[in-house]
Scaffold this motif. Sequence first.
Motif, PDB file in Angstrom:
ATOM      1  N   PHE A 368       0.833  -1.205   0.000  1.00  0.00           N
ATOM      2  CA  PHE A 368       0.000   0.000   0.000  1.00  0.00           C
ATOM      3  C   PHE A 368       0.871   1.259   0.000  1.00  0.00           C
ATOM      4  O   PHE A 368       0.568   2.243  -0.672  1.00  0.00           O
ATOM      5  CB  PHE A 368      -0.925  -0.033   1.214  1.00  0.00           C
ATOM      6  CG  PHE A 368      -1.715   1.223   1.418  1.00  0.00           C
ATOM      7  CD1 PHE A 368      -2.722   1.584   0.543  1.00  0.00           C
ATOM      8  CD2 PHE A 368      -1.445   2.058   2.492  1.00  0.00           C
ATOM      9  CE1 PHE A 368      -3.454   2.745   0.728  1.00  0.00           C
ATOM     10  CE2 PHE A 368      -2.167   3.224   2.693  1.00  0.00           C
ATOM     11  CZ  PHE A 368      -3.169   3.558   1.806  1.00  0.00           C
ATOM     12  N   LYS A 369       1.966   1.234   0.773  1.00  0.00           N
ATOM     13  CA  LYS A 369       2.859   2.387   0.820  1.00  0.00           C
ATOM     14  C   LYS A 369       3.596   2.592  -0.497  1.00  0.00           C
ATOM     15  O   LYS A 369       3.981   3.714  -0.828  1.00  0.00           O
ATOM     16  CB  LYS A 369       3.864   2.212   1.958  1.00  0.00           C
ATOM     17  CG  LYS A 369       3.230   2.244   3.340  1.00  0.00           C
ATOM     18  CD  LYS A 369       4.254   2.021   4.437  1.00  0.00           C
ATOM     19  CE  LYS A 369       3.610   2.078   5.819  1.00  0.00           C
ATOM     20  NZ  LYS A 369       4.614   1.810   6.904  1.00  0.00           N
ATOM     21  N   LEU A 370       3.814   1.505  -1.239  1.00  0.00           N
ATOM     22  CA  LEU A 370       4.527   1.606  -2.512  1.00  0.00           C
ATOM     23  C   LEU A 370       3.592   1.938  -3.674  1.00  0.00           C
ATOM     24  O   LEU A 370       4.058   2.350  -4.747  1.00  0.00           O
ATOM     25  CB  LEU A 370       5.261   0.284  -2.792  1.00  0.00           C
ATOM     26  CG  LEU A 370       6.355   0.288  -3.853  1.00  0.00           C
ATOM     27  CD1 LEU A 370       7.518   1.178  -3.427  1.00  0.00           C
ATOM     28  CD2 LEU A 370       6.861  -1.129  -4.108  1.00  0.00           C
ATOM     29  N   LEU A 371       2.283   1.766  -3.471  1.00  0.00           N
ATOM     30  CA  LEU A 371       1.332   1.904  -4.577  1.00  0.00           C
ATOM     31  C   LEU A 371       1.383   3.293  -5.213  1.00  0.00           C
ATOM     32  O   LEU A 371       1.353   3.407  -6.446  1.00  0.00           O
ATOM     33  CB  LEU A 371      -0.087   1.605  -4.076  1.00  0.00           C
ATOM     34  CG  LEU A 371      -1.201   1.702  -5.124  1.00  0.00           C
ATOM     35  CD1 LEU A 371      -0.992   0.674  -6.224  1.00  0.00           C
ATOM     36  CD2 LEU A 371      -2.567   1.508  -4.464  1.00  0.00           C
ATOM     37  N   LEU A 372       1.467   4.332  -4.409  1.00  0.00           N
ATOM     38  CA  LEU A 372       1.484   5.690  -4.956  1.00  0.00           C
ATOM     39  C   LEU A 372       2.694   5.899  -5.868  1.00  0.00           C
ATOM     40  O   LEU A 372       2.571   6.520  -6.936  1.00  0.00           O
ATOM     41  CB  LEU A 372       1.495   6.713  -3.820  1.00  0.00           C
ATOM     42  CG  LEU A 372       1.484   8.187  -4.242  1.00  0.00           C
ATOM     43  CD1 LEU A 372       0.242   8.509  -5.060  1.00  0.00           C
ATOM     44  CD2 LEU A 372       1.563   9.094  -3.012  1.00  0.00           C
ATOM     45  N   LEU A 373       3.844   5.381  -5.473  1.00  0.00           N
ATOM     46  CA  LEU A 373       5.044   5.522  -6.309  1.00  0.00           C
ATOM     47  C   LEU A 373       4.917   4.712  -7.596  1.00  0.00           C
ATOM     48  O   LEU A 373       5.413   5.132  -8.643  1.00  0.00           O
ATOM     49  CB  LEU A 373       6.280   5.093  -5.527  1.00  0.00           C
ATOM     50  CG  LEU A 373       6.650   5.957  -4.321  1.00  0.00           C
ATOM     51  CD1 LEU A 373       7.908   5.423  -3.645  1.00  0.00           C
ATOM     52  CD2 LEU A 373       6.850   7.408  -4.730  1.00  0.00           C
ATOM     53  N   VAL A 374       4.265   3.556  -7.524  1.00  0.00           N
ATOM     54  CA  VAL A 374       4.056   2.750  -8.743  1.00  0.00           C
ATOM     55  C   VAL A 374       3.144   3.498  -9.714  1.00  0.00           C
ATOM     56  O   VAL A 374       3.429   3.584 -10.919  1.00  0.00           O
ATOM     57  CB  VAL A 374       3.460   1.368  -8.374  1.00  0.00           C
ATOM     58  CG1 VAL A 374       3.093   0.597  -9.636  1.00  0.00           C
ATOM     59  CG2 VAL A 374       4.446   0.567  -7.543  1.00  0.00           C
ATOM     60  N   PHE A 375       2.051   4.069  -9.218  1.00  0.00           N
ATOM     61  CA  PHE A 375       1.177   4.862 -10.068  1.00  0.00           C
ATOM     62  C   PHE A 375       1.912   6.078 -10.630  1.00  0.00           C
ATOM     63  O   PHE A 375       1.730   6.447 -11.794  1.00  0.00           O
ATOM     64  CB  PHE A 375      -0.058   5.316  -9.287  1.00  0.00           C
ATOM     65  CG  PHE A 375      -1.189   4.334  -9.301  1.00  0.00           C
ATOM     66  CD1 PHE A 375      -1.786   3.968 -10.502  1.00  0.00           C
ATOM     67  CD2 PHE A 375      -1.670   3.777  -8.139  1.00  0.00           C
ATOM     68  CE1 PHE A 375      -2.827   3.067 -10.537  1.00  0.00           C
ATOM     69  CE2 PHE A 375      -2.716   2.869  -8.161  1.00  0.00           C
ATOM     70  CZ  PHE A 375      -3.300   2.514  -9.358  1.00  0.00           C
ATOM     71  N   ALA A 376       2.731   6.711  -9.784  1.00  0.00           N
ATOM     72  CA  ALA A 376       3.497   7.864 -10.252  1.00  0.00           C
ATOM     73  C   ALA A 376       4.451   7.478 -11.361  1.00  0.00           C
ATOM     74  O   ALA A 376       4.608   8.210 -12.352  1.00  0.00           O
ATOM     75  CB  ALA A 376       4.267   8.482  -9.082  1.00  0.00           C
ATOM     76  N   ALA A 377       5.104   6.322 -11.236  1.00  0.00           N
ATOM     77  CA  ALA A 377       6.040   5.870 -12.262  1.00  0.00           C
ATOM     78  C   ALA A 377       5.328   5.596 -13.582  1.00  0.00           C
ATOM     79  O   ALA A 377       5.789   6.009 -14.652  1.00  0.00           O
ATOM     80  CB  ALA A 377       6.764   4.611 -11.780  1.00  0.00           C
ATOM     81  N   VAL A 378       4.181   4.906 -13.514  1.00  0.00           N
ATOM     82  CA  VAL A 378       3.435   4.583 -14.732  1.00  0.00           C
ATOM     83  C   VAL A 378       2.900   5.853 -15.387  1.00  0.00           C
ATOM     84  O   VAL A 378       2.962   6.015 -16.620  1.00  0.00           O
ATOM     85  CB  VAL A 378       2.287   3.608 -14.394  1.00  0.00           C
ATOM     86  CG1 VAL A 378       1.394   3.402 -15.609  1.00  0.00           C
ATOM     87  CG2 VAL A 378       2.847   2.279 -13.929  1.00  0.00           C
ATOM     88  N   THR A 379       2.393   6.766 -14.568  1.00  0.00           N
ATOM     89  CA  THR A 379       1.847   8.009 -15.119  1.00  0.00           C
ATOM     90  C   THR A 379       2.941   8.899 -15.686  1.00  0.00           C
ATOM     91  O   THR A 379       2.770   9.529 -16.731  1.00  0.00           O
ATOM     92  CB  THR A 379       1.071   8.770 -14.027  1.00  0.00           C
ATOM     93  OG1 THR A 379       0.108   7.891 -13.440  1.00  0.00           O
ATOM     94  CG2 THR A 379       0.363   9.971 -14.604  1.00  0.00           C
TER      95      THR A 379
END
Length: 440
Positions: A368-379
Motif C-alpha cells: 500500500f505504501k509503494l502503490l502511490l510511487l508505482v502509479f506515479a512511475a506509470v503516469t
Amino acid sequence: MLQRLLTLLALLMVLLFPVAAAHAGGETESPAPSPSGEPAPRPDGPYVTVRLVDKDNDDAPVVGVTLTVVSEAGEEIASAATDADGRIIVPIPALGVYTVTLDEATLPDGIELSSSVESEIEVRAILDGANGGLFPIGTQEVTTVSFGERFMTSLTSGIKFGLIVALAALGLSLIFGTTGLTNFAHGELITFGAIMTYVFNRGLGLPVILAGAGAVLMSALFGWVQERGLWRPLRKRGTGLIAMMIVSIGFALLLRNVYQYTIGSSRKSLSQYVSQARTDYGPISLADKELAIIVIAAVTIVIACILLLKTRLGKAMRAVSDNPALSASSGMRVDGVIASVWILGTALTGLSGVLLAINSQVNFLMGFKLLLLVFAAVTLGGLGTIWGALFGSMVIGIMVEVGPLFGVPSSIKEVGALVVLILVLLIRPQGILGRRERIG
C-alpha cells in the motif's frame, strides 16, 4: 441561613474536587523522562519500559536517545528520550505487542548504529504493570564520507529501488494497457508476494531463494484466480471501467485486512539475508543481497520485454491492447490473452514483493505504501506503455533516494518524486513516452 451555607459549601466541594483530580491525573500521566535525565515515575496500569544499552561498551546506558512506541495496529503511542539509566517508561492503552523504534538521528554525536544492529525491537505486554525490554545496540564511530561517495551510494540505492518499482509498474502497465482497468488493489499484489515468501520461509522452512520462487508462482496463480473469478465476470456483465476501479478499491481493503488478520501488524523478517556486510565495488559499496536484487530485477525485466516484443503471445497482448474488438473479430481468443496478461502481470508484481521483502522487512502495509510511487512511475512514463513504465520507475526510484542529499527530509523523501511528476504532467499530460490518444 444555615441551609444556604451548607448548599454553598456543597457547590464549592463539587467545583474543587474535579480540579484536584485533574491535577493528580496530570502528575501520573507524564511518563517521559525529564531533560535532566532523571528517572521517570512509574505510572498506574500497564506500561512499556525499555532500557537502551551499548553492548560494545560494557552495556553502558545510552542517555538522551529518542525511542518511539508503536502499537500492533501501527498507531504511535508516544516518544520519549532515555533517562540517566538509559530507560524510557511509556503507558500503554492495552496489553498486546508493541514495537519500539530508535531514532538514529538522536544518537550521541559521532556515533551511529553498526550495520549488524536493527533499529527496533518488539515488546510483548502481558502484565498489568511493567512490561520490560532490553535494547542492546552496537555503535561505531562515524567516518567522514565525501559528497561524491554519498551520491554514488544514494544513486545505487535509487537504481535498486527503481528496479523494484519497475517490476510492479510493468505488471500494472500490462494490466491497464490490455484491459483499461486502473487496479487500486495492485499494492496488495506486491504485499502478497512478500507474505508468501515469509510463509514459505518461516512457515514451511524453505530457504529464502526457494520461498521467493514459490511466492512468484503463487502470485501468478492468484492473478489467474482473480481474472477468472472476479474481473472476467464483471467484463461479461458489461461493467464499466469506473465501476471496476471502485471494485478494485474494495478488493484492496479486503486483502489488506486479511493480511493484517493473518500475519499481524508487526514487521516480520526472513530467516536469511537480514543483515549483511557491504563489499566495496569501486566507488560504491553493496551487500550481496542488494547486488542480487539488482541483477534479478534487471534480468527479469529484460526477459519480460523480449517476451512482449518477440513472441507470439507478446504480439497478441499488444494487439488486444491496441484494439480488443478487432482482435476478437480476427479470431483471437481475447479472454485467453487477458488471462495471460494477469498471470504475467501479477507474477512480476509478486517478484517485486519478494525482492522488497528481502531488501527490508515484511509488513501488511508495504505494498500500500509503494502503490502511490508505482502509479506515479506509470503516469510519469506514460499510461499503458511498457517503456514508459520502466523509464518512470527509474526516475522515481533515483529521485526518492537521491533527494535527501539535497535537503529533502528522509521522512518525506517521496515528495520530491511526486513534485517531478506534477511538473512533467503540467508540460506533457500524456507522460514522457505516452501517446495523446491513450488519454484522450
